[in-house]
Design a protein around this motif. Structure first.
Motif, PDB file in Angstrom:
ATOM      1  N   SER A 156      21.072  16.030 -14.800  1.00 13.83           N
ATOM      2  CA  SER A 156      21.112  17.360 -14.195  1.00 13.83           C
ATOM      3  C   SER A 156      19.965  18.224 -14.709  1.00 13.83           C
ATOM      4  O   SER A 156      19.577  19.193 -14.066  1.00 13.83           O
ATOM      5  CB  SER A 156      22.458  18.038 -14.469  1.00 13.83           C
ATOM      6  N   GLU A 157      19.407  17.858 -15.885  1.00 14.89           N
ATOM      7  CA  GLU A 157      18.287  18.627 -16.436  1.00 14.89           C
ATOM      8  C   GLU A 157      16.947  18.231 -15.808  1.00 14.89           C
ATOM      9  O   GLU A 157      15.919  18.823 -16.115  1.00 14.89           O
ATOM     10  CB  GLU A 157      18.206  18.429 -17.958  1.00 14.89           C
ATOM     11  N   MET A 158      16.937  17.189 -14.990  1.00 14.02           N
ATOM     12  CA  MET A 158      15.706  16.727 -14.357  1.00 14.02           C
ATOM     13  C   MET A 158      15.786  16.924 -12.845  1.00 14.02           C
ATOM     14  O   MET A 158      16.863  16.991 -12.265  1.00 14.02           O
ATOM     15  CB  MET A 158      15.479  15.234 -14.641  1.00 14.02           C
ATOM     16  N   THR A 159      14.606  16.972 -12.213  1.00 15.43           N
ATOM     17  CA  THR A 159      14.549  17.092 -10.762  1.00 15.43           C
ATOM     18  C   THR A 159      14.312  15.737 -10.104  1.00 15.43           C
ATOM     19  O   THR A 159      14.762  15.499  -8.981  1.00 15.43           O
ATOM     20  CB  THR A 159      13.428  18.068 -10.362  1.00 15.43           C
ATOM     21  N   SER A 160      13.601  14.841 -10.761  1.00 16.24           N
ATOM     22  CA  SER A 160      13.263  13.533 -10.205  1.00 16.24           C
ATOM     23  C   SER A 160      14.274  12.483 -10.654  1.00 16.24           C
ATOM     24  O   SER A 160      15.052  12.709 -11.584  1.00 16.24           O
ATOM     25  CB  SER A 160      11.853  13.122 -10.638  1.00 16.24           C
ATOM     26  N   GLN A 161      14.219  11.312  -9.996  1.00 16.21           N
ATOM     27  CA  GLN A 161      15.152  10.230 -10.282  1.00 16.21           C
ATOM     28  C   GLN A 161      14.409   8.903 -10.462  1.00 16.21           C
ATOM     29  O   GLN A 161      13.289   8.740  -9.996  1.00 16.21           O
ATOM     30  CB  GLN A 161      16.168  10.065  -9.131  1.00 16.21           C
ATOM     31  N   PHE A 162      15.095   7.955 -11.110  1.00 13.27           N
ATOM     32  CA  PHE A 162      14.662   6.568 -11.205  1.00 13.27           C
ATOM     33  C   PHE A 162      15.554   5.720 -10.288  1.00 13.27           C
ATOM     34  O   PHE A 162      16.730   6.049 -10.095  1.00 13.27           O
ATOM     35  CB  PHE A 162      14.848   6.016 -12.616  1.00 13.27           C
ATOM     36  N   TYR A 163      15.015   4.596  -9.801  1.00 12.24           N
ATOM     37  CA  TYR A 163      15.830   3.590  -9.112  1.00 12.24           C
ATOM     38  C   TYR A 163      15.499   2.225  -9.701  1.00 12.24           C
ATOM     39  O   TYR A 163      14.353   1.957 -10.093  1.00 12.24           O
ATOM     40  CB  TYR A 163      15.553   3.603  -7.605  1.00 12.24           C
ATOM     41  N   ASP A 164      16.510   1.334  -9.714  1.00 14.34           N
ATOM     42  CA  ASP A 164      16.285   0.053 -10.402  1.00 14.34           C
ATOM     43  C   ASP A 164      15.916  -1.080  -9.452  1.00 14.34           C
ATOM     44  O   ASP A 164      16.055  -2.254  -9.806  1.00 14.34           O
ATOM     45  CB  ASP A 164      17.511  -0.329 -11.246  1.00 14.34           C
ATOM     46  N   GLY A 165      15.456  -0.773  -8.263  1.00 20.41           N
ATOM     47  CA  GLY A 165      15.029  -1.814  -7.342  1.00 20.41           C
ATOM     48  C   GLY A 165      14.762  -1.248  -5.963  1.00 20.41           C
ATOM     49  O   GLY A 165      14.844  -0.032  -5.742  1.00 20.41           O
ATOM     50  N   VAL A 166      14.430  -2.139  -5.047  1.00 19.00           N
ATOM     51  CA  VAL A 166      14.206  -1.780  -3.643  1.00 19.00           C
ATOM     52  C   VAL A 166      15.238  -2.525  -2.808  1.00 19.00           C
ATOM     53  O   VAL A 166      15.423  -3.746  -2.977  1.00 19.00           O
ATOM     54  CB  VAL A 166      12.780  -2.158  -3.202  1.00 19.00           C
ATOM     55  N   ALA A 167      15.913  -1.834  -1.927  1.00 21.55           N
ATOM     56  CA  ALA A 167      16.991  -2.423  -1.143  1.00 21.55           C
ATOM     57  C   ALA A 167      16.496  -3.654  -0.385  1.00 21.55           C
ATOM     58  O   ALA A 167      15.490  -3.609   0.326  1.00 21.55           O
ATOM     59  CB  ALA A 167      17.549  -1.388  -0.158  1.00 21.55           C
ATOM     60  N   GLY A 168      17.227  -4.756  -0.583  1.00 21.57           N
ATOM     61  CA  GLY A 168      16.904  -5.990   0.124  1.00 21.57           C
ATOM     62  C   GLY A 168      15.913  -6.885  -0.585  1.00 21.57           C
ATOM     63  O   GLY A 168      15.609  -7.975  -0.094  1.00 21.57           O
ATOM     64  N   VAL A 169      15.418  -6.450  -1.728  1.00 17.21           N
ATOM     65  CA  VAL A 169      14.410  -7.225  -2.454  1.00 17.21           C
ATOM     66  C   VAL A 169      15.036  -7.793  -3.726  1.00 17.21           C
ATOM     67  O   VAL A 169      15.498  -7.042  -4.588  1.00 17.21           O
ATOM     68  CB  VAL A 169      13.181  -6.360  -2.803  1.00 17.21           C
ATOM     69  N   ASP A 170      15.039  -9.131  -3.840  1.00 20.37           N
ATOM     70  CA  ASP A 170      15.534  -9.760  -5.060  1.00 20.37           C
ATOM     71  C   ASP A 170      14.506  -9.627  -6.170  1.00 20.37           C
ATOM     72  O   ASP A 170      13.305  -9.512  -5.916  1.00 20.37           O
ATOM     73  CB  ASP A 170      15.802 -11.250  -4.805  1.00 20.37           C
ATOM     74  N   GLY A 171      14.967  -9.650  -7.389  1.00 28.74           N
ATOM     75  CA  GLY A 171      14.033  -9.607  -8.511  1.00 28.74           C
ATOM     76  C   GLY A 171      14.653  -8.953  -9.710  1.00 28.74           C
ATOM     77  O   GLY A 171      15.742  -8.379  -9.642  1.00 28.74           O
ATOM     78  N   PRO A 172      13.953  -9.017 -10.841  1.00 28.04           N
ATOM     79  CA  PRO A 172      14.464  -8.390 -12.076  1.00 28.04           C
ATOM     80  C   PRO A 172      14.655  -6.891 -11.873  1.00 28.04           C
ATOM     81  O   PRO A 172      13.882  -6.252 -11.162  1.00 28.04           O
ATOM     82  CB  PRO A 172      13.356  -8.669 -13.101  1.00 28.04           C
ATOM     83  N   ARG A 173      15.667  -6.338 -12.516  1.00 30.37           N
ATOM     84  CA  ARG A 173      15.965  -4.918 -12.354  1.00 30.37           C
ATOM     85  C   ARG A 173      15.390  -4.112 -13.522  1.00 30.37           C
ATOM     86  O   ARG A 173      15.729  -4.361 -14.681  1.00 30.37           O
ATOM     87  CB  ARG A 173      17.474  -4.705 -12.262  1.00 30.37           C
ATOM     88  N   VAL A 174      14.529  -3.188 -13.197  1.00 34.96           N
ATOM     89  CA  VAL A 174      14.068  -2.185 -14.157  1.00 34.96           C
ATOM     90  C   VAL A 174      14.067  -0.849 -13.436  1.00 34.96           C
ATOM     91  O   VAL A 174      13.934  -0.783 -12.203  1.00 34.96           O
ATOM     92  CB  VAL A 174      12.648  -2.474 -14.695  1.00 34.96           C
ATOM     93  N   TYR A 175      14.230   0.218 -14.176  1.00 29.13           N
ATOM     94  CA  TYR A 175      14.252   1.552 -13.572  1.00 29.13           C
ATOM     95  C   TYR A 175      12.822   2.035 -13.376  1.00 29.13           C
ATOM     96  O   TYR A 175      12.050   2.117 -14.334  1.00 29.13           O
ATOM     97  CB  TYR A 175      15.064   2.511 -14.434  1.00 29.13           C
ATOM     98  N   ILE A 176      12.498   2.325 -12.131  1.00 34.33           N
ATOM     99  CA  ILE A 176      11.130   2.666 -11.755  1.00 34.33           C
ATOM    100  C   ILE A 176      11.041   4.165 -11.510  1.00 34.33           C
ATOM    101  O   ILE A 176      11.836   4.747 -10.765  1.00 34.33           O
ATOM    102  CB  ILE A 176      10.731   1.884 -10.486  1.00 34.33           C
ATOM    103  N   ALA A 177      10.054   4.767 -12.145  1.00 32.84           N
ATOM    104  CA  ALA A 177       9.863   6.214 -12.034  1.00 32.84           C
ATOM    105  C   ALA A 177       8.960   6.543 -10.853  1.00 32.84           C
ATOM    106  O   ALA A 177       8.102   5.738 -10.466  1.00 32.84           O
ATOM    107  CB  ALA A 177       9.251   6.758 -13.314  1.00 32.84           C
ATOM    108  N   PRO A 178       9.120   7.727 -10.278  1.00 37.00           N
ATOM    109  CA  PRO A 178       8.170   8.193  -9.250  1.00 37.00           C
ATOM    110  C   PRO A 178       6.857   8.613  -9.908  1.00 37.00           C
ATOM    111  O   PRO A 178       6.788   8.753 -11.138  1.00 37.00           O
ATOM    112  CB  PRO A 178       8.891   9.379  -8.625  1.00 37.00           C
ATOM    113  N   PRO A 179       5.807   8.859  -9.113  1.00 36.26           N
ATOM    114  CA  PRO A 179       4.497   9.178  -9.707  1.00 36.26           C
ATOM    115  C   PRO A 179       4.507  10.410 -10.598  1.00 36.26           C
ATOM    116  O   PRO A 179       3.726  10.479 -11.547  1.00 36.26           O
ATOM    117  CB  PRO A 179       3.603   9.400  -8.476  1.00 36.26           C
TER     118      PRO A 179
END
Length: 359
Positions: free
Chosen positions: A255-278
């Motif tokens: 809640s203290e941040m405006t941006s978010q991380f996601y741990d993958g792309v929908a439909g894409v298999d692969g290792p999960r890491v949380y990816i930050a926006p630019p």
């Protein structure tokens, strides 16, 4: 200010790797603004012997412990003028963080852009079933604000919320999901999905969602009646909703941040890491020294979210993480008492401390 604002909007829209120099320039300009206008943060910086001019890189900007949002108005502008005032879900009435938001355009751009890249890479609108209250019902919940931004930008007609007055309408949700053959995006907190899965189990229902349906869950199980490991939750999504793990994406935000991380792309298999926006970068710091940990070691996460234009960009969390390939791995909350590096005194924010050069 307008030039800095446009600079941050450009960062949010950046496609592909962002150069260190572009991020650094914007971060230092934002630090200058927040040092000048955010008095509690200014006092904290001075207590750390940091100030503009002596800070040359974004990594040198002192991260404010997130708990500061509970004890002071962390804002560059009068809080009473905020367009939104978000509060965290504290366990008592006195331990809630308060994060004012003034620039809804920047916030919405940050939310939309990264969500689309990870949940809707095809770029199409999709029917949404949202397992949170609407922002009309919970105006101080940053998650409800985020959901409404997403629904308005990418939801088709018929997208709706399924929690009202604190109750999940599981029967209506199950009924709606069995109708039609268009893909649907399920969005909600992890624990709201647990309640829905419990309902399906009790009703001996198994739903097979249309192909290319997807799910985004968020939040942990702190303070909840039980905790379910990620792998088990993914297995339940597949068993009761027919959603393979590749179509289930986890979001990480605060809640203290405006941006978010996601741990993958929908439909894409692969290792999960949380990816930050630019517009967001993170550091891993030793809990006591706040020095960077060695590559591969566990550390406290400090986030530098440049979309936090009117509060403070550099925030030290109590979350543990480790560097992964292309992102970060989340390892939960630091155990026990508040880590030494996350502690802060009222004097640091409000008191009489005079730091270097302060008059």
């Amino acid at each position: 200010m307008n030039e800095l604002r446009d600079q941050i909007l450009d960062l949010i829209d950046t496609i592909g790797p962002l150069s260190e120099s572009r991020f650094n320039e914007a971060a230092l300009r934002l630090f200058q603004r927040q040092f000048e206008l955010n008095l509690p943060y200014r006092r904290f910086c001075l207590s750390q012997e940091k100030r503009p001019g002596r800070v040359q890189t974004w990594e040198e900007i002192p991260p404010l412990p997130a708990m500061a949002f509970k004890v002071a108005a962390i804002s560059c502008r009068p809080v009473e003028e905020a367009a939104r005032l978000f509060q965290s879900s504290g366990t008592t009435g006195t331990d809630k963080s308060r994060h004012p938001l003034f620039d809804l355009e920047i916030a919405a751009a940050a939310i939309r852009t990264h969500f689309r890249r990870h949940l809707l890479p095809e770029g199409d609108r999709i029917k949404m079933a949202i397992l949170t209250p609407s922002p009309d019902e919970t105006p101080h919940a940053s998650l409800s604000f985020m959901m409404e931004v997403i629904r308005a930008a990418y939801g088709t007609e018929g997208s709706r919320y399924y929690i009202r007055e604190g109750k999940l309408d599981a029967a209506r949700l199950a009924s709606d999901l069995t109708k039609g053959d268009e893909p649907v995006a399920l969005l909600g907190t992890s624990f709201s999905f647990v309640h829905f899965l419990d309902f399906l189990r009790d009703q001996t229902l198994r739903i097979r969602l249309p192909e290319k349906s997807r799910l985004m869950d968020t939040g942990g199980f702190k303070g909840k009646s039980r905790e379910i490991p990620r792998a088990s939750l993914d297995a339940l999504y597949q068993e009761y909703l027919g959603l393979p793990p590749a179509w289930c994406i986890n979001e990480y935000g605060m809640s203290e941040m405006t941006s978010q991380f996601y741990d993958g792309v929908a439909g894409v298999d692969g290792p999960r890491v949380y990816i930050a926006p630019p517009q967001l970068r993170s550091r891993l710091l030793h809990p006591e020294t706040l020095r960077p940990v060695a590559k591969g070691d566990v550390g406290l996460l400090a986030h530098y979210d440049l979309a936090n234009i009117d509060s403070v960009a550099a925030i030290l969390t109590e979350d543990l993480g480790r560097e992964g390939e292309g992102g970060i791995l989340l390892l939960g909350r630091a155990p026990g008492a508040t880590p030494k590096g996350c502690s802060i005194t009222h004097d640091d924010l409000l008191g009489s401390h005079k730091g270097i050069g302060e008059r």
